[in-house]
Design a protein around this motif. Sequence first.
Motif, PDB file in Angstrom:
ATOM      1  N   TRP A  27      27.363  30.269  19.430  1.00 47.47           N
ATOM      2  CA  TRP A  27      27.740  30.944  20.676  1.00 47.47           C
ATOM      3  C   TRP A  27      27.322  32.416  20.660  1.00 47.47           C
ATOM      4  O   TRP A  27      26.825  32.938  21.656  1.00 47.47           O
ATOM      5  CB  TRP A  27      29.240  30.830  20.935  1.00 47.47           C
ATOM      6  CG  TRP A  27      29.630  29.524  21.548  1.00 47.47           C
ATOM      7  CD1 TRP A  27      30.200  28.462  20.922  1.00 47.47           C
ATOM      8  CD2 TRP A  27      29.452  29.148  22.903  1.00 47.47           C
ATOM      9  NE1 TRP A  27      30.398  27.445  21.805  1.00 47.47           N
ATOM     10  CE2 TRP A  27      29.948  27.834  23.052  1.00 47.47           C
ATOM     11  CE3 TRP A  27      28.934  29.786  24.021  1.00 47.47           C
ATOM     12  CZ2 TRP A  27      29.925  27.149  24.255  1.00 47.47           C
ATOM     13  CZ3 TRP A  27      28.915  29.102  25.226  1.00 47.47           C
ATOM     14  CH2 TRP A  27      29.407  27.806  25.335  1.00 47.47           C
ATOM     15  N   GLY A  28      27.528  33.083  19.546  1.00 47.32           N
ATOM     16  CA  GLY A  28      27.161  34.498  19.447  1.00 47.32           C
ATOM     17  C   GLY A  28      25.662  34.720  19.592  1.00 47.32           C
ATOM     18  O   GLY A  28      25.228  35.629  20.309  1.00 47.32           O
ATOM     19  N   LEU A  29      24.871  33.882  18.926  1.00 45.68           N
ATOM     20  CA  LEU A  29      23.415  34.026  19.040  1.00 45.68           C
ATOM     21  C   LEU A  29      22.939  33.691  20.447  1.00 45.68           C
ATOM     22  O   LEU A  29      22.047  34.363  20.987  1.00 45.68           O
ATOM     23  CB  LEU A  29      22.714  33.136  18.012  1.00 45.68           C
ATOM     24  CG  LEU A  29      22.833  33.582  16.553  1.00 45.68           C
ATOM     25  CD1 LEU A  29      22.224  32.533  15.637  1.00 45.68           C
ATOM     26  CD2 LEU A  29      22.174  34.927  16.334  1.00 45.68           C
ATOM     27  N   GLY A  30      23.535  32.675  21.065  1.00 48.82           N
ATOM     28  CA  GLY A  30      23.162  32.320  22.435  1.00 48.82           C
ATOM     29  C   GLY A  30      23.473  33.429  23.420  1.00 48.82           C
ATOM     30  O   GLY A  30      22.656  33.776  24.278  1.00 48.82           O
ATOM     31  N   ILE A  31      24.655  34.008  23.283  1.00 51.36           N
ATOM     32  CA  ILE A  31      25.033  35.137  24.157  1.00 51.36           C
ATOM     33  C   ILE A  31      24.130  36.331  23.890  1.00 51.36           C
ATOM     34  O   ILE A  31      23.706  37.030  24.814  1.00 51.36           O
ATOM     35  CB  ILE A  31      26.525  35.485  23.975  1.00 51.36           C
ATOM     36  CG1 ILE A  31      27.387  34.353  24.538  1.00 51.36           C
ATOM     37  CG2 ILE A  31      26.870  36.814  24.630  1.00 51.36           C
ATOM     38  CD1 ILE A  31      28.858  34.479  24.208  1.00 51.36           C
TER      39      ILE A  31
END
Length: 130
Positions: free
Chosen positions: A57-61
């Motif tokens: 989720w962090g990398l996608g955001i």
Amino acid sequence: MVTVTIVITCILTVLLILIVLIQNSKGGGLAGEFGGLGSNQLMGVKKTTDLLEQITWGLGIGVMVLSLVSYILIDRNQVSGVNSINVDRAQTQTLPGAAAPTPAAGAAPSQAVPGAATPGASTSALTPQK
């Protein structure tokens, strides 16, 4: 600055791909590689999947935010001049028949070059001739 954000975005996308490939769709993923039941003692199955999910989720955001930042940083008001030899030739080339040679001094009007431009005549190829 735009180049830096694009490079960071590319690095984040490669990391995102690797993290997604590590995960197992059934929740086994990296935790299943440590020997099944013994993985509970090392990191814990639930904790590993939670960590990988949070990283995903962090990398996608991060990729989405950097994409928006790079869009904002691009100067859209810049005059984009195309540096091409073909464009330069097209801008300096004259239309055929527009710059025809004038008849020599003392020559009869009947000996004028056919299609030669008369003074004051339009040289545009789009304008119909009379």
